[in-house]
Design a protein around this motif. Structure first.
Motif, PDB file in Angstrom:
ATOM      1  N   UNK A  91     -10.154   3.035   3.815  1.00  0.00           N
ATOM      2  CA  UNK A  91     -11.223   2.183   4.313  1.00  0.00           C
ATOM      3  C   UNK A  91     -10.751   1.293   5.457  1.00  0.00           C
ATOM      4  N   UNK A  92      -9.462   0.976   5.498  1.00  0.00           N
ATOM      5  CA  UNK A  92      -8.943   0.212   6.639  1.00  0.00           C
ATOM      6  C   UNK A  92      -9.070   1.010   7.932  1.00  0.00           C
ATOM      7  N   UNK A  93      -8.792   2.303   7.849  1.00  0.00           N
ATOM      8  CA  UNK A  93      -8.948   3.162   9.032  1.00  0.00           C
ATOM      9  C   UNK A  93     -10.424   3.286   9.403  1.00  0.00           C
ATOM     10  N   UNK A  94     -11.293   3.374   8.402  1.00  0.00           N
ATOM     11  CA  UNK A  94     -12.733   3.451   8.678  1.00  0.00           C
ATOM     12  C   UNK A  94     -13.196   2.201   9.427  1.00  0.00           C
ATOM     13  N   UNK A  95     -12.778   1.038   8.975  1.00  0.00           N
ATOM     14  CA  UNK A  95     -13.183  -0.194   9.651  1.00  0.00           C
ATOM     15  C   UNK A  95     -12.607  -0.282  11.055  1.00  0.00           C
ATOM     16  N   UNK A  96     -11.346   0.122  11.234  1.00  0.00           N
ATOM     17  CA  UNK A  96     -10.736   0.069  12.559  1.00  0.00           C
ATOM     18  C   UNK A  96     -11.438   1.001  13.537  1.00  0.00           C
ATOM     19  N   UNK A 123     -17.379  -9.393  -5.626  1.00  0.00           N
ATOM     20  CA  UNK A 123     -16.435 -10.245  -4.919  1.00  0.00           C
ATOM     21  C   UNK A 123     -15.182  -9.532  -4.458  1.00  0.00           C
ATOM     22  N   UNK A 124     -14.972  -8.307  -4.904  1.00  0.00           N
ATOM     23  CA  UNK A 124     -13.772  -7.559  -4.533  1.00  0.00           C
ATOM     24  C   UNK A 124     -14.044  -6.498  -3.481  1.00  0.00           C
ATOM     25  N   UNK A 125     -15.292  -6.371  -3.034  1.00  0.00           N
ATOM     26  CA  UNK A 125     -15.628  -5.286  -2.115  1.00  0.00           C
ATOM     27  C   UNK A 125     -14.916  -5.467  -0.782  1.00  0.00           C
ATOM     28  N   UNK A 126     -14.920  -6.684  -0.250  1.00  0.00           N
ATOM     29  CA  UNK A 126     -14.287  -6.905   1.059  1.00  0.00           C
ATOM     30  C   UNK A 126     -12.781  -6.660   1.022  1.00  0.00           C
ATOM     31  N   UNK A 127     -12.143  -6.840  -0.147  1.00  0.00           N
ATOM     32  CA  UNK A 127     -10.697  -6.606  -0.242  1.00  0.00           C
ATOM     33  C   UNK A 127     -10.348  -5.135  -0.052  1.00  0.00           C
ATOM     34  N   UNK A 128     -11.291  -4.234  -0.331  1.00  0.00           N
ATOM     35  CA  UNK A 128     -10.992  -2.812  -0.217  1.00  0.00           C
ATOM     36  C   UNK A 128     -10.769  -2.373   1.222  1.00  0.00           C
ATOM     37  N   UNK A 129     -11.233  -3.174   2.198  1.00  0.00           N
ATOM     38  CA  UNK A 129     -11.044  -2.821   3.607  1.00  0.00           C
ATOM     39  C   UNK A 129      -9.722  -3.334   4.173  1.00  0.00           C
ATOM     40  N   UNK A 130      -8.954  -4.059   3.381  1.00  0.00           N
ATOM     41  CA  UNK A 130      -7.653  -4.528   3.834  1.00  0.00           C
ATOM     42  C   UNK A 130      -6.603  -3.452   3.600  1.00  0.00           C
TER      43      UNK A 130
END
Length: 416
Positions: A361-366, A334-341
């Protein structure tokens, strides 16, 4: 994160019906139009049936003598009386005639209702498509939009009706969102640029001061801590700059091979294991290499004593795939998606940045979203993460016509 729809036709166009089934709005409108045709046809048939039935059952009698009436003497009239049973036969024939007329009329009316109802369904299907065409256009535009494509507009043509008003309202909302995102990105970029200069000056002053051999040991210790803090702040600002840059619309798209970019990123992580297969894509090579580098840095930074880091590149039926797997502490699903913030860490520590700024990980997603891709992560059963980036394949090269300018000239007949 969700996997892209390979068919390109997502289920968002349909409304959920009973039992989990989906019925499209176009089908519902068609059923409404067809039902109206059937209802009107049934009412017309009932009215016509009752009117004909009432008319055909009226007795046919001469209310007054006509000009062609012939006077028959009483003796002859008595001689012309029909034999017994004739009136009964005439009545039976009349009843049979009425029954045949009413049955035939009912059958042909029902057939007409079926034909008209079928035509109504076909017309309703066509009309519903024309009515819903602007809505489909708005839906497709909204589905294509992201933070880097907010410049697109619906620009619906046609009369100034409710659909045109809805499209114009949606366009004005996109304009406001575009201005807000641009303002936010400019602020982050400008603030980061403004902060880089004083931090560089502070680092230079600290480094020069630390070269003095007469400094006390305690002062040297404080200076080393200040230099370390200065380095963390510079890394944070660099991350903010890269995040602001990757969220913009790409202006550079070149054919690249993700396997080659991964090989370049591996030079700074010698302990990683690589399984590289060709993965041709199109995009900004600098951003894509930085994306892979951030995945590797994140995998090394949050690893444990096992130290497993595996980088894979290749292709599947969805497109290009870049996967980085590492060992580490267990991560709740349940905490995996928070790591991309941005600035979010697993231990919810927003102040201590010794382990990183929380932007990797935010830069990776962007970067993935800027290249029209997606990123997802799943925890490993024995601890650690498996992060997968999916990017669309490179478009096929344009087919150019052969250059005939250098070809030998054709030998034309001289006409002799």
């Amino acid at each position: 994160m969700t996997r892209p729809d390979p068919a390109g036709v997502p289920g968002a166009r349909q409304a959920a019906g009973p039992g989990g089934r989906r019925i499209s709005v176009r089908l519902r409108l068609t059923l409404v139009y067809g039902s109206l045709f059937f209802a009107v046809g049934v009412v017309l048939v009932l009215v016509n049936y009752l009117f004909v039935q009432r008319t055909i059952e009226q007795p046919v009698m001469a209310s007054k003598p006509t000009a062609f009436a012939v006077r028959i003497p009483a003796e002859e009239a008595l001689q012309q009386v029909p034999p017994p049973g004739t009136m009964r036969i005439v009545g039976e024939l009349r009843d049979v005639y009425r029954t045949n007329v009413m049955t035939s009329m009912l059958q042909w009316s029902l057939l007409a209702i079926a034909v008209v109802g079928g035509a109504g369904l076909a017309i309703g299907w066509i009309v519903a498509r024309r009515v819903l065409a602007p809505l489909h256009k708005m839906t497709e535009t909204a589905r294509r939009l992201s933070e880097s494509t907010l410049h697109e507009r619906i620009a619906l043509d046609g009369p100034h009706d409710e659909l045109r008003e809805l499209a114009d309202t949606f366009d004005s909302m996109l304009e406001r969102l575009n201005r807000a995102f641009d303002s936010q990105r400019r602020f982050v970029a400008n603030a980061s640029h403004e902060l880089r200069t004083p931090l560089a000056i502070d680092r230079a002053l600290l480094q020069v001061s630390m070269t003095d051999p007469q400094l006390p040991r305690q002062v040297r210790k404080v200076g080393a801590e200040l230099l370390e803090s200065n380095g963390r702040q510079e890394r944070l600002i660099e991350g903010l700059l890269l995040l602001a840059q990757s969220e913009r619309e790409l202006t550079t798209r070149r054919p690249v091979d993700l396997a080659e970019l991964a090989g370049s990123a591996l030079t700074s992580v010698p302990e990683a294991t690589a399984e590289l297969r060709a993965a041709p894509a199109a995009g900004d090579p600098v951003l894509l290499e930085r994306m892979i580098g951030n995945l590797l840095d994140n995998a090394v930074k949050y690893n444990d004593e096992r130290g497993l880091v595996i980088l894979r590149t290749g292709q599947d039926r969805w497109g290009n795939v870049v996967t980085v797997e590492n060992t580490g502490r267990p991560v709740p699903a349940g905490r995996v998606d928070d790591l991309f913030e941005p600035f979010r860490r697993l231990d919810r520590d927003r102040t201590g940045s010794a382990g990183g700024a929380g932007l990797g990980l935010s830069i990776v997603r962007a970067v993935a979203q800027a290249h029209r891709g997606s990123v997802e992560a799943r925890p490993r059963p024995d601890g650690g993460l498996v992060v997968t980036v999916r990017l669309p394949p490179a478009p096929p090269p344009p087919q150019h016509l052969p250059d005939l300018s250098a070809a030998a000239p054709l030998a034309l007949p001289s006409g002799r």
